[in-house]
Write a protein that holds these residues in place. Structure first.
Motif, mmCIF file in Angstrom:
data_model
loop_
_atom_site.group_PDB
_atom_site.id
_atom_site.type_symbol
_atom_site.label_atom_id
_atom_site.label_comp_id
_atom_site.label_asym_id
_atom_site.label_seq_id
_atom_site.Cartn_x
_atom_site.Cartn_y
_atom_site.Cartn_z
ATOM 1 N N THR A 271 8.244 3.245 -8.947
ATOM 2 C CA THR A 271 8.042 1.798 -9.061
ATOM 3 C C THR A 271 9.350 1.081 -9.382
ATOM 4 O OG1 THR A 271 5.770 2.167 -9.826
ATOM 5 C CG2 THR A 271 6.736 0.008 -10.276
ATOM 6 N N ASP A 272 10.184 1.723 -10.166
ATOM 7 C CA ASP A 272 11.449 1.116 -10.579
ATOM 8 C C ASP A 272 12.389 0.903 -9.390
ATOM 9 O OD1 ASP A 272 13.137 0.136 -12.706
ATOM 10 O OD2 ASP A 272 14.372 1.922 -12.404
ATOM 11 N N TYR A 274 11.497 -0.223 -6.423
ATOM 12 C CA TYR A 274 11.131 -1.534 -5.879
ATOM 13 C C TYR A 274 11.503 -2.653 -6.848
ATOM 14 C CZ TYR A 274 8.425 1.197 -2.489
ATOM 15 O OH TYR A 274 8.051 2.071 -1.500
ATOM 16 N N ARG A 275 11.360 -2.395 -8.145
ATOM 17 C CA ARG A 275 11.704 -3.421 -9.137
ATOM 18 C C ARG A 275 13.181 -3.793 -9.051
ATOM 19 N NH1 ARG A 275 14.337 -4.047 -13.575
ATOM 20 N NH2 ARG A 275 14.959 -1.851 -13.607
ATOM 21 N N ARG A 276 14.034 -2.786 -8.910
ATOM 22 C CA ARG A 276 15.474 -3.013 -8.878
ATOM 23 C C ARG A 276 15.897 -3.888 -7.702
ATOM 24 N NH1 ARG A 276 19.032 0.717 -11.506
ATOM 25 N NH2 ARG A 276 17.926 1.881 -13.131
ATOM 26 N N LEU A 280 8.934 -6.651 -6.592
ATOM 27 C CA LEU A 280 7.734 -6.776 -7.409
ATOM 28 C C LEU A 280 7.470 -8.241 -7.714
ATOM 29 C CD1 LEU A 280 8.192 -3.741 -7.718
ATOM 30 C CD2 LEU A 280 7.648 -3.951 -10.149
ATOM 31 N N SER A 284 2.628 -8.875 -4.284
ATOM 32 C CA SER A 284 3.151 -7.557 -3.927
ATOM 33 C C SER A 284 1.975 -6.594 -3.950
ATOM 34 C CB SER A 284 4.199 -7.077 -4.937
ATOM 35 O OG SER A 284 5.389 -7.816 -4.840
ATOM 36 N N GLU A 296 4.608 2.920 -15.192
ATOM 37 C CA GLU A 296 4.548 2.241 -13.900
ATOM 38 C C GLU A 296 3.356 1.294 -13.841
ATOM 39 O OE1 GLU A 296 6.004 4.777 -10.340
ATOM 40 O OE2 GLU A 296 5.049 6.200 -11.714
ATOM 41 N N THR A 299 4.385 -1.763 -15.657
ATOM 42 C CA THR A 299 5.319 -2.595 -14.887
ATOM 43 C C THR A 299 4.578 -3.376 -13.811
ATOM 44 O OG1 THR A 299 7.153 -1.065 -15.271
ATOM 45 C CG2 THR A 299 7.351 -2.563 -13.389
ATOM 46 N N LEU A 300 3.690 -2.718 -13.098
ATOM 47 C CA LEU A 300 2.917 -3.395 -12.049
ATOM 48 C C LEU A 300 2.084 -4.526 -12.640
ATOM 49 C CD1 LEU A 300 1.752 -0.258 -10.016
ATOM 50 C CD2 LEU A 300 3.463 -1.942 -9.292
ATOM 51 N N TYR A 303 4.271 -7.615 -13.627
ATOM 52 C CA TYR A 303 4.727 -8.420 -12.487
ATOM 53 C C TYR A 303 3.565 -8.988 -11.664
ATOM 54 C CZ TYR A 303 9.660 -7.166 -13.059
ATOM 55 O OH TYR A 303 10.960 -7.034 -13.525
ATOM 56 N N CYS A 305 1.361 -7.452 -9.879
ATOM 57 C CA CYS A 305 1.227 -6.796 -8.580
ATOM 58 C C CYS A 305 -0.215 -6.351 -8.356
ATOM 59 C CB CYS A 305 2.148 -5.575 -8.509
ATOM 60 S SG CYS A 305 3.902 -5.946 -8.724
#
Length: 464
Positions: A271-272, A274-276, A280, A284, A296, A299-300, A303, A305
């Motif tokens: 996942t990171d 795509y974040r970078r 996201l 998304s 992850e 994080t999703l 954002y 997602c």
């Protein structure tokens, strides 16, 4: 259960009124998050949906709704059926329709042997249009009225799907697939810059044209260079306020994850990656998510997602099991829809996907009945695509995308249904046994574009 009907006044100078009458169910609160199931749906044993133009004016109990519309004469009545919102497929590859059912060993082997050669054929306009016609016909026959769709490298594949979608007036989301490494030359983008410039041209051409919506689509991290992901993220972020989507794959299989992290060693997890690269955000949509770590999921969620549960595909390729109980954790719940994921998915039917989703959950001792399943395929799917304000519900002001499921599509199901009265019990039977002729009719923006009993079953909106 029943709730009070709701309605808005008809425009007396506008289009004529249209009614759809029969048993009806629509969904409200998320049953994964609300303990009281009675708050999650409304059921009417004799319901009525009133439509004017492409919008729903009223929905509820027939006797109550009909009193507000004494001039309503044009009513399609369905006995031994249930009227539901049009279903939403949150992840499908229309370009893989010609290879559905191809033998699968591993995800990466299957891609190389079947998927990539098939998708290379979409350079042809004629081939693209023929597959788009077949695909749209198939999903409408299965009651799907909105889909989040992968095309492929070539603009011809994007144009063909959007053109066919316009003819039916469906809401489709797609875009040019971005892929500039680690796949055969016929499919590979010549340059990162050129590929994203082409995607931007298609975005400007199609996004918001009628009901069509555009998605920025990197296939998955291993088939894009860092430069392509950087440019894709920039394109998505520059258009995020216009309602543009980002659509890709995430954490589907062990070997895929290992490959992705070997190509992007600086990332903490898949996942990171795509974040970078700025991929996201709202709208998304990540398909599969079978092997997601807790950080992850968080994080999703952070954002906003969405994820697409594709059970038939994951079982077919042996990738893993989507853990919906993790995705819907009350502390950080995600938007979750269901996807057919044709061609790894083995059919175009969302009810059949719900059957597989139930089985996947049961393997881990998490039951998922018809309420949760059909919520995911209708209102939950709309929420996954951030379209819950316009589709996914039978309610005033919503676009009149409607599916009619036959309770007696076969002699056996007619016999079987006599032993259950409760609507959710009967809908669970439908998803578990769902035959190919389950759908009686499909309405798109108020037009009956599919009618199983009509001589010409499929008709474009302009022909109705």
């Amino acid at each position: 259960m029943k709730k009070n009907i709701s309605h808005i006044d008809a425009d007396t100078q506008g289009a004529p009124l249209k009614g759809i009458r029969g048993e009806m169910i629509t969904f409200h609160e998320d049953p994964f998050l609300v303990e009281d199931e009675s708050k999650c749906y409304s059921h009417y044993s004799d319901g009525l949906v009133v439509i004017q133009g492409d919008k729903i004016l009223a929905a509820g109990d027939y006797m109550e709704v009909a009193t507000f519309y004494p001039d309503l004469k044009d009513i399609d009545r369905y006995d031994n059926a249930v009227i539901i919102p049009g279903m939403v497929d949150t992840h499908v590859h229309y370009v893989q329709s010609p290879m559905i059912g191809s033998f699968g060993d591993t995800l990466l082997q299957w891609l190389n042997q079947y998927t990539f050669p098939t998708e290379a054929r979409f350079r042809s306009e004629e081939f693209s249009r023929s597959v788009a016609r077949l695909f749209m016909g198939q999903i409408l026959k299965q009651g799907t009225t909105t889909a989040n769709v992968f095309s492929t490298t070539f603009p011809t594949s994007v144009d063909a799907l959007f053109e066919e979608s316009e003819r039916y007036n469906t809401c489709m989301i797609t875009g040019k697939v971005l892929q500039d490494r680690n796949l055969p030359e016929p499919l590979r983008d010549i340059s990162a810059e050129g590929s994203v410039a082409m995607a931007e041209e298609l975005l400007e051409k199609w996004h918001g044209r009628g009901r069509q919506l555009y998605a920025v689509i990197p296939r998955f991290a291993p088939t894009s260079t860092p430069r392509q992901l950087e440019l894709a993220g920039d394109l998505y972020q520059r258009n995020i306020d216009r309602g543009v989507y980002m659509h890709t794959h995430l954490d589907e299989a062990d070997d895929e994850i290992e490959w992705a992290l070997s190509l992007y060693p600086e990332a903490a997890n898949y996942t990171d990656i795509y974040r970078r690269y700025g991929l996201l955000g709202p709208r998304s949509v990540f398909a599969h998510c079978c092997l997601v770590k807790e950080e992850e999921w968080q994080t999703l969620h952070d954002y906003d997602c969405s994820v697409a549960h594709c059970p038939s595909s994951n079982l077919f390729l042996g990738d893993g099991m989507f853990k919906i109980w993790e995705a819907k954790d009350h502390k950080r719940p995600l938007r979750v829809g269901v996807g057919t994921d044709v061609g790894a998915g083995t059919n175009f039917s969302l009810p059949r996907q719900l059957n597989e989703a139930y089985k996947v959950s049961m393997l881990k001792k998490h039951s998922m009945g018809a309420l949760k399943c059909f919520y995911m395929a209708t209102k939950g799917g709309a929420q996954t695509l951030h379209l819950e304000d316009r589709i996914g519900s039978l309610a005033p002001g919503y676009t009149a995308d409607i599916t009619v499921l036959d309770m007696h599509p076969t002699e056996f199901l007619k016999w079987r249904m006599q032993f259950n009265d409760f609507i959710l019990d009967r809908m669970f039977i439908l998803q578990t046994l769902s035959p190919d002729n389950l759908v009686r009719a499909t309405y798109v923006a108020g037009k009956r574009v599919y009618d199983r009993e009509r001589e010409q079953q499929l008709l474009y909106a302009a022909d109705l």
